[in-house]
Design an enzyme around this catalytic site. Structure first.
Site, short mmCIF file in Angstrom:
data_model
loop_
_atom_site.label_atom_id
_atom_site.label_comp_id
_atom_site.label_asym_id
_atom_site.label_seq_id
_atom_site.Cartn_x
_atom_site.Cartn_y
_atom_site.Cartn_z
N TYR A 153 6.30 8.51 41.57
CA TYR A 153 6.23 10.02 41.36
C TYR A 153 6.03 10.30 43.14
O TYR A 153 6.24 10.39 44.65
CB TYR A 153 5.47 11.49 41.58
CG TYR A 153 5.80 11.97 40.09
CD1 TYR A 153 6.12 10.78 38.76
CD2 TYR A 153 7.03 13.17 39.74
CE1 TYR A 153 5.98 10.97 37.58
CE2 TYR A 153 7.50 13.55 38.52
CZ TYR A 153 7.11 12.40 37.79
OH TYR A 153 7.00 12.92 36.83
N LYS A 224 3.58 1.64 28.63
CA LYS A 224 4.12 1.02 28.65
C LYS A 224 3.63 -0.80 28.88
O LYS A 224 4.61 -0.85 29.96
CB LYS A 224 5.42 1.17 29.09
CG LYS A 224 6.72 1.56 28.74
CD LYS A 224 7.25 1.49 27.30
CE LYS A 224 8.32 0.65 26.73
NZ LYS A 224 8.70 0.70 25.30
N ASP A 278 6.42 4.80 24.07
CA ASP A 278 7.17 4.85 22.45
C ASP A 278 6.71 5.84 21.35
O ASP A 278 7.60 6.14 20.96
CB ASP A 278 7.84 4.25 22.69
CG ASP A 278 8.05 2.36 22.82
OD1 ASP A 278 7.64 2.23 24.01
OD2 ASP A 278 8.11 1.90 21.55
N ASP A 302 4.14 13.38 32.32
CA ASP A 302 4.83 14.30 32.08
C ASP A 302 6.32 14.00 31.07
O ASP A 302 6.08 15.21 30.02
CB ASP A 302 6.02 13.86 33.35
CG ASP A 302 7.51 14.76 33.81
OD1 ASP A 302 6.89 16.25 33.67
OD2 ASP A 302 8.13 14.30 34.76
#
Ligand code: NAP
Length: 414
Positions: A153, A224, A278, A302
Site C-alpha cells: 500500500y 507469508k 493461507d 486487508d
C-alpha cells in the site's frame, strides 16, 4: 458543564474528561443517513450509562462532498479537518467516496497516512440473530490488527513498458546477475513491498497491549514468511522480538507453552504464535475459537478482515478503527453505496458498532455494553433494515432511521 479536549499520554493512550469534544465526519453517499441514525443511539447510551455525569460534545468536520461544497472542488480534505482530528484526538466517520480514474488518491488512505494511524483495528464478533453463512458464527471472537502504513500500500509501482519500469528492472537484473540468479522480464510491471522493523513492532506492540487489556488468550502473527522472508518473515521475527523484549513476564510462545507448561497458559500471560497466511484462512473457518487477537501486515490483514467479517454476517455489521499514538479515527467499514444515498434505507450497524469500539477505546465501556445489548435486542425482535430482512424469516423491515430509533427505545428500557 465545560467541554474538554481528549489528550494523549506518552504511551499513546487517550486521557478522557467527562465531557469530551469528539469530532465526526458524516461522509458521502449513505454517510448522512447512517450518521443521523447512529448519533441518537450514542447520546442515549451515554445518558443511560452515566445519567448527566458524562456527555459527548459533537464537533463536525468537513470532508468529501461537504468539504468540496465549502472549500471548492479541489479540496475534499481541508487542512482544518486534519488539524481538528489531531487537536480533539478522537473522531468517527462515515464512508468517503474516491472518484474513479487517474490522479485521485483515496481519501481514506490519505487520512490514515497523514495522521499516522498505523493500526487498522477490526473486531469481528457475532451479534445473535444476524444471518451468517457458517453453522457456528458465535465461535468467532477475534480482533485483527492490520498494519496500516506500508507493505504494497506504500504505492511504489511502475507501469509495464514504461521507461521507469525498465530502468528499475535493469537495476534489479544487475543485482540478480551478481547473485547468479535469472533476471526478470523487462516488460513486467513492478511493485515494491517495503516493511520496516519500526512499523511492524509498533503494530504488534498495540496488538499485545490490546490482548492483555481485553482478556484475550493469544496474539497470532499472520505472515507469508515462507515465500517473502525479508518482509513477511521479518514481520514474524520482529513480532516475536516485541513480545520477548517488552512483555517477557506477560507472554509465552507456543513452543515454550508445550515445552515448559504442558500446554496450559500460565496465569497472567498470553500466547504468542504465528501462522502462514493461507493456513490462517482455513483455521478461522475450522477452529476460530483458538484465535483471539491477530496481528498482520497490511495486505494479508486487508484480506483477512473482510473474510472474517463475512463469517459473522458481512461488512454491513463490521466496525473499524484506525489508531495512532496521538489520535484515533473510528469508521464504518463499508463504502458510500451511492445508489441508496438519501433513501433512509441502509443498515447503520457498522457505524454504530464503530461507535461501540470508540467508547471502549476511551474507557467508557458501559456505553459500549449498553449499545450492544440494545442492538442485539432490536435484531432479536426481528426489527431490521432491508439487507438483513431479505435473509431472515418473519423480519419487520424498517428504515435506517427507524432502526436507530428502535435501538434508542431498547436503550431506554434497559
Ligand atoms: P459499498 O459502498 O460498500 O457498497 C456495496 C454494496 O454493499 C451496496 O450496494 C450494498 O449491497 C452493500 N452495503 C454497503 N453498505 C451497506 C449498509 N450500510 N447497509 C446495507 N448494505 C450495505 O462499495 P462500493 O459500491 O464498491 O463503493 C462505493 C464507494 O465507496 C466508492 O467510491 C469507494 O471508493 C467508497 N468506499 C469508501 C470506503 C470508506 O470510506 N471507508 C470503503 C469502501 C469503499 P446491496 O446492493 O446488495 O444492497
Amino acid at each position: 458543564m465545560t467541554e474538554k479536549i481528549i489528550t494523549w499520554d506518552a504511551r499513546g493512550e487517550p486521557v478522557v474528561p467527562d465531557n469530551p469534544i469528539v469530532s465526526y465526519i458524516e461522509g458521502d453517499g449513505i454517510g448522512p443517513d447512517i450518521w443521523a441514525a447512529a448519533r441518537p443511539v450514542f447520546d442515549a447510551a451515554v445518558s443511560q450509562a452515566y445519567s448527566r455525569k458524562r456527555r459527548i460534545i459533537w464537533h463536525e468536520l468537513l470532508a468529501g462532498e461537504k468539504a468540496r461544497n465549502v472549500y471548492g472542488s479541489g479540496n475534499p480534505l481541508p487542512e482544518k479537518t486534519f488539524e481538528d482530528i489531531t487537536r480533539y484526538g478522537v473522531a468517527i466517520k462515515g464512508p468517503l467516496s474516491t472518484p474513479v480514474g487517474r490522479g485521485f488518491r483515496s481519501l481514506n488512505v490519505t487520512l490514515r497516512q497523514k495522521l499516522d494511524l498505523y493500526a487498522c483495528v477490526r473486531p469481528v464478533r457475532y451479534i445473535p440473530g444476524v444471518p451468517a453463512p457458517v453453522a457456528h458464527p458465535e465461535r468467532v471472537n477475534i480482533t485483527i490488527f492490520r498494519e496500516n502504513t506500508e507493505d504494497l500500500y506504500a504505492g511504489v509501482e511502475w507501469e509495464a513498458g514504461t521507461e521507469d519500469a525498465r530502468a528499475v528492472l535493469e537495476f534489479i537484473n544487475e543485482k540478480l546477475k551478481q547473485a547468479g540468479r535469472p533476471g526478470l522480464s523487462l516488460e513486467s510491471g513492478v511493485g515494491i513491498k517495503p516493511m520496516s522493523e519500526f512499523n511492524s513492532r509498533r503494530l504488534v506492540r498495540r496488538a499485545i497491549q490490546y490482548a492483555l487489556e481485553n482478556g484475550y488468550e493469544s496474539v497470532t502473527l499472520v505472515h507469508k514468511g515462507n515465500i517473502m522472508k525479508y518482509t513477511e518473515g521479518a514481520f514474524r521475527d520482529w513480532g516475536y522480538g516485541v513480545a520477548r523484549d517488552e512483555f517477557p513476564a506477560q507472554t509465552v510462545t507456543e513452543a515454550e507453552l508445550y515445552e515448559n507448561f504442558n500446554g496450559d497458559i500460565p496465569k497472567g500471560r498470553i500466547v504468542i504464535k504465528d501462522r502462514i497466511a493461507d493456513s490462517m484462512f482455513q483455521q478461522l473457518l475450522l477452529r476460530p475459537e483458538e484465535y483471539g487477537v491477530i496481528a498482520a501486515p497490511n495486505l494479508n490483514g486487508d484480506y483477512l478482515s473482510d473474510a472474517a467479517a463475512a463469517q459473522v454476517g458481512g461488512l454491513g455489521m463490521a466496525p473499524g478503527a484506525n489508531i495512532g499514538d496521538r489520535c484515533a479515527l473510528f469508521e464504518a467499514t463499508h463504502g458510500t453505496a451511492p445508489k441508496y444515498a438519501g433513501l433512509d434505507k441502509v443498515n447503520p450497524s457498522s457505524l454504530i458498532l464503530s461507535g461501540v469500539e470508540m467508547f471502549r477505546f476511551i474507557g467508557w465501556v458501559e456505553v459500549g455494553d449498553v449499545i450492544v445489548q440494545a442492538l442485539t435486542r432490536t435484531i432479536a425482535q426481528g426489527t431490521v433494515t432491508y439487507d438483513l430482512a431479505r435473509q431472515m424469516e418473519r423480519a419487520r423491515e424498517v428504515k435506517c432511521s427507524e432502526f436507530g430509533a428502535a435501538i434508542v427505545e431498547n436503550i431506554v428500557k434497559l
